[in-house]
Design a protein around this motif. Structure first.
Motif, short mmCIF file in Angstrom:
data_model
loop_
_atom_site.label_atom_id
_atom_site.label_comp_id
_atom_site.label_asym_id
_atom_site.label_seq_id
_atom_site.Cartn_x
_atom_site.Cartn_y
_atom_site.Cartn_z
N HIS A 546 0.83 -1.21 0.00
CA HIS A 546 0.00 0.00 0.00
C HIS A 546 0.86 1.26 0.00
CE1 HIS A 546 -3.41 2.61 0.79
NE2 HIS A 546 -2.76 3.13 1.81
N GLN A 547 0.46 2.23 -0.81
CA GLN A 547 1.17 3.50 -0.91
C GLN A 547 0.30 4.60 -0.30
OE1 GLN A 547 2.28 4.09 -5.03
NE2 GLN A 547 2.73 1.91 -5.28
N PRO A 548 0.61 5.07 0.90
CA PRO A 548 -0.22 6.09 1.55
C PRO A 548 -0.30 7.36 0.72
CG PRO A 548 1.33 5.12 3.10
CD PRO A 548 1.74 4.65 1.74
N GLY A 549 -1.40 8.09 0.88
CA GLY A 549 -1.52 9.39 0.23
C GLY A 549 -2.68 9.52 -0.73
N ASP A 550 -3.57 8.52 -0.79
CA ASP A 550 -4.69 8.60 -1.73
C ASP A 550 -5.58 9.81 -1.45
OD1 ASP A 550 -3.85 6.45 -3.13
OD2 ASP A 550 -5.48 5.11 -2.57
N LEU A 551 -5.90 10.05 -0.17
CA LEU A 551 -6.79 11.17 0.16
C LEU A 551 -6.17 12.50 -0.21
CD1 LEU A 551 -8.29 10.09 3.62
CD2 LEU A 551 -9.46 10.20 1.41
N LEU A 552 -4.90 12.67 0.11
CA LEU A 552 -4.22 13.92 -0.22
C LEU A 552 -4.13 14.09 -1.73
CD1 LEU A 552 -2.75 16.39 0.88
CD2 LEU A 552 -0.64 15.04 0.90
N ALA A 553 -3.84 13.00 -2.45
CA ALA A 553 -3.78 13.08 -3.91
C ALA A 553 -5.14 13.42 -4.49
CB ALA A 553 -3.28 11.76 -4.48
N ALA A 554 -6.20 12.91 -3.88
CA ALA A 554 -7.55 13.22 -4.36
C ALA A 554 -7.86 14.70 -4.22
CB ALA A 554 -8.58 12.39 -3.58
N VAL A 555 -7.42 15.32 -3.11
CA VAL A 555 -7.62 16.77 -2.95
C VAL A 555 -6.85 17.52 -4.04
CG1 VAL A 555 -7.19 18.74 -1.44
CG2 VAL A 555 -8.05 16.60 -0.48
N GLY A 556 -5.63 17.07 -4.32
CA GLY A 556 -4.86 17.70 -5.38
C GLY A 556 -5.53 17.59 -6.74
N LEU A 557 -6.09 16.42 -7.04
CA LEU A 557 -6.78 16.25 -8.32
C LEU A 557 -8.04 17.11 -8.40
CD1 LEU A 557 -6.43 12.38 -8.81
CD2 LEU A 557 -5.17 14.18 -9.98
N MET A 558 -8.76 17.23 -7.29
CA MET A 558 -9.93 18.11 -7.26
C MET A 558 -9.53 19.56 -7.50
SD MET A 558 -12.10 16.59 -4.04
CE MET A 558 -12.58 14.87 -3.94
N THR A 559 -8.44 19.97 -6.87
CA THR A 559 -7.96 21.34 -7.06
C THR A 559 -7.59 21.59 -8.51
OG1 THR A 559 -7.09 21.36 -4.80
CG2 THR A 559 -6.22 22.99 -6.33
N GLN A 560 -6.90 20.64 -9.11
CA GLN A 560 -6.52 20.77 -10.51
C GLN A 560 -7.74 20.76 -11.42
OE1 GLN A 560 -3.82 21.75 -11.64
NE2 GLN A 560 -2.95 20.56 -13.31
N ALA A 561 -8.79 20.01 -11.03
CA ALA A 561 -10.00 19.96 -11.85
C ALA A 561 -10.76 21.29 -11.82
CB ALA A 561 -10.90 18.83 -11.35
N VAL A 562 -10.76 21.93 -10.65
CA VAL A 562 -11.52 23.18 -10.51
C VAL A 562 -10.77 24.36 -11.11
CG1 VAL A 562 -12.51 24.80 -8.85
CG2 VAL A 562 -12.74 22.33 -8.48
N ALA A 563 -9.47 24.44 -10.83
CA ALA A 563 -8.68 25.60 -11.29
C ALA A 563 -7.29 25.13 -11.67
CB ALA A 563 -8.61 26.66 -10.19
N PRO A 564 -7.11 24.62 -12.89
CA PRO A 564 -5.78 24.17 -13.32
C PRO A 564 -4.82 25.34 -13.45
CG PRO A 564 -7.29 24.19 -15.17
CD PRO A 564 -8.11 24.46 -13.95
N SER A 565 -3.54 25.03 -13.41
CA SER A 565 -2.53 26.08 -13.55
C SER A 565 -2.68 26.77 -14.90
CB SER A 565 -1.13 25.47 -13.43
OG SER A 565 -0.15 26.43 -13.77
N PRO A 566 -2.74 28.10 -14.94
CA PRO A 566 -2.87 28.83 -16.22
C PRO A 566 -1.67 28.64 -17.14
CG PRO A 566 -3.46 30.24 -14.36
CD PRO A 566 -2.82 29.01 -13.79
N THR A 567 -0.56 28.13 -16.62
CA THR A 567 0.63 27.97 -17.45
C THR A 567 0.57 26.73 -18.33
OG1 THR A 567 1.78 26.75 -15.71
CG2 THR A 567 2.05 29.14 -15.73
N LEU A 568 -0.40 25.84 -18.12
CA LEU A 568 -0.46 24.62 -18.92
C LEU A 568 -0.68 24.98 -20.38
CD1 LEU A 568 -2.63 22.37 -16.57
CD2 LEU A 568 -0.15 22.40 -16.83
N PRO A 569 0.22 24.55 -21.27
CA PRO A 569 0.19 25.06 -22.65
C PRO A 569 -0.93 24.49 -23.51
CG PRO A 569 1.92 23.44 -22.41
CD PRO A 569 1.37 23.68 -21.03
#
Length: 626
Positions: A546-569
């Motif tokens: 098992h690799q800990p961090g699923d919940l934290l990664a899920a928050v990161g993916l939600m953040t990216q889904a709502v407001a991705p970095s404007p620098t993404l080309p």
């Protein structure tokens, strides 16, 4: 609330004491190089920051030590560093493990380096004596990657450090910590706030924290410590006036940049060549992606499969529909599940051109630095993979399929130092692995193409994070059966689609890996497939994998889904839009509390997730029968 805050200076005092002991121990373990009358080895080259004074006697001393210790790279630490620079060395480098830790990022004093010519050539490092300390961070990182077990640090008497200022030191810190441990850039501010609060709410402990902070340099560097900072005696004053000195040095640096920019413009050159190059590369990358997606992402999808590629059953259901949550490249992707065998697969799949497009800049290009950091962070997991075979054999030759740049092979050498580690992968990545020396032999080909040629050569073949991204896992398993001799082991690690995270986190479970993951194989299916090919499963591991961090990664993916970095080309619109940057900042700020809660809850649930088959990953070890 006041009661809680009154404890803040007490924690600061305890933290300063414990940290001081840790830093002093690290500095005391540094070697001090003795003088040598032997001539400098002509194979030893010297790289220096501008203003560093390196005498011939110092070169002889460094060369003798490097030859005696069989070092390819030696970071030379001036004994007369400023106090804060000396403390930075101790903060960044664990001197007990630095040389042996093959995945540790390259760190040091960023003043001078001895490097063997062959290592400099493999790393593509230019030998100069006018680097800035910030530039030497990148040079040191490259050299450590290309000499992972033959890089060390030592104090060189007689080496004179370059002049230092607060602005340069802060830039070096940001370059070192921003990707590896970003919180290290914030801890000093939190410490200062806690101390100020303590002075008002808990005066005795607040004053104690202040005094201890001023005197910490004496405790760390005074006495029997190899370094002798030139400003140790006035270090309390230096720390008191650090903010003012930083402001002054920043203004001076800005003025120098302005003068240099004016001179460059007058000569018809870019004001800042580095920024100009970066801007041009970003513009070219954006234009390339905009052209690629001009006709829509659908053109990169092949025809849908009518049946299961694992068992051939036409009984399918849609398990997941998701965009690329990690990078936010255009398109929506579907995972189907077979109702007969449980196999999950991307349907329709990306075409070959689509895979190139969607995998580009994921672990290379604009995300290469983050990938290097991620590798260093999972060193313990890489070593645990190597330990899987210990109950069954002592490997002599190990082939890693889908080796990337050879990160696993590099880490596994600390577990099996006498084994040969070879790798299979795309020409670019496996070629880099060979240049770094992380693999002994590189196969720039598909595994199926070389399986017959390497039959019986390896007693272990591993596939970590490979089968789920394979074009045809059945073909790869056939190749493994062909390549392994009797008694040989196949070791595989895959995401667990039956795990608790996959069932509860929906599209935000990081194990889906959309769109890079092509299929998720249930453990029973894999065990049965291995049995059909003459390989008996001797270990199935869930909890330890098992690799800990699923919940934290899920928050990161939600953040990216709502407001991705404007620098993404690949995103439409202008990357400099203030509205997009405001949205990004607002969402990131709002995600701090959920991220902290997710990290805390995830850590508390780790033992629970490691029970039964709840884990997000599983490992299988199978032996080829004779």
């Amino acid at each position: 609330m006041v009661t809680v805050l009154s404890w803040a200076p007490i924690f600061v005092v305890l933290g300063l004491m414990v940290n001081g002991i840790r830093l002093r121990g690290r500095l005391r373990r540094l070697d001090t190089l003795p003088a040598s009358g032997r001539p400098t080895d002509p194979d030893h080259l010297f790289i220096c920051a501008a203003g560093v004074q390196l005498t011939e006697a110092a070169k002889r001393s460094a060369s003798y030590h490097a030859s005696r210790e069989r070092l390819d790279v030696l970071d030379l630490i001036p004994a007369d560093l400023t106090i804060e620079r000396a403390l930075d060395v101790a903060r960044m480098v664990d001197t007990r493990t630095y040389r042996a830790n093959r995945l540790a990022p390259g760190r040091g004093a960023f003043q001078a380096l001895l490097v063997r010519a062959e290592a400099a050539d493999r790393a593509g490092v230019e030998v100069r004596d006018d680097y800035t300390p910030v530039e030497l961070v990148e040079v040191t990182e490259k050299l450590k990657r290309h000499a992972p077990a033959s890089t060390d640090l030592a104090v060189l008497p007689g080496l004179r450090a370059a002049r230092d200022d607060g602005a340069t030191r802060v830039r070096v810190q940001r370059r070192c910590w921003s990707a590896v441990r970003p919180m290290n850039n914030i801890y000093p501010t939190l410490r200062d706030i806690a101390t100020i609060v303590g002075v008002h709410l808990n005066r005795p402990w607040g004053l104690a924290a202040t005094a201890l902070f001023w005197c910490q340099p004496f405790f760390v560097c005074a006495g029997r410590v190899p370094v002798a900072p030139r400003d140790l005696i006035r270090s309390p004053i230096v720390r008191i006036t650090a903010g003012v000195e930083y402001s002054i040095s920043t203004v001076r640096a800005w003025r120098r940049q302005q003068r240099a920019a004016s001179e460059a413009k007058a000569a018809g050159l870019p004001a800042d060549p580095v920024k100009a190059k970066t801007k041009a590369e970003s513009a070219a990358r954006r234009a390339r992606y905009q052209r690629a997606f001009a006709d829509g992402p659908e053109m990169f999808l092949a025809r849908p499969w009518p049946d299961c590629p694992w068992c051939g059953s036409p009984e399918l259901r849609v398990r997941l529909v998701s965009p690329d949550l990690e990078l936010r490249k255009p398109g929506r992707f579907q995972l189907d599940e077979c109702l007969v065998c449980g196999h999950l697969f991307q349907n329709p799949r990306l075409t070959p051109a689509g895979r190139v497009l969607y995998e580009r800049d994921r672990q290379d290009g604009m995300n290469a630095a983050k990938t290097e950091v991620a590798v260093a962070a999972k060193a313990a997991r890489l070593r645990a993979r190597a330990e899987l075979v210990r109950p069954f054999l002592r490997p002599r030759a190990w082939l890693d399929v889908g080796a990337g740049v050879g990160s696993f092979c590099n880490a596994a050498r600390t577990v099996w130092p006498r084994a040969v580690f070879d790798g299979v992968g795309p020409a670019e990545s496996i070629g880099e692995a060979r240049r770094r020396g992380w693999v002994d032999r590189a196969y720039p080909a598909s595994f199926a193409d070389i399986a017959e040629a390497v039959t019986g050569h390896y007693d272990v073949i591993s596939m970590f994070g490979y089968l789920e991204r394979s074009r045809d896992p059945s073909e790869d398993l056939d190749a493994a059966a062909k390549a392994l001799g009797p008694g040989g082991l196949l070791v595989a690690e895959l995401p667990n689609p039956a795990g608790l995270g996959a069932r509860r986190l929906g599209r935000y479970w990081p194990g889906w890996g959309v769109p890079g993951v092509r299929q998720l194989i249930p453990v029973d299916n894999l065990v049965a497939a291995l049995e059909d090919r003459g390989m008996r499963t001797v270990l199935v591991q869930f909890g330890a994998a098992h690799q800990p961090g699923d919940l934290l990664a899920a928050v990161g993916l939600m953040t990216q889904a709502v407001a991705p970095s404007p620098t993404l080309p690949w995103l439409p619109g202008s990357p400099s839009s203030p509205i997009r940057w405001l949205a990004r900042g607002t969402v990131l700020t709002a995600s701090i509390v959920p991220a902290v809660l997710a990290g805390t809850v995830g850590a508390a649930l780790t033992s629970y997730m490691r029970q039964g088959d709840r884990s997000n990953t599983y490992r299988v070890v199978a032996r080829m029968e004779g």
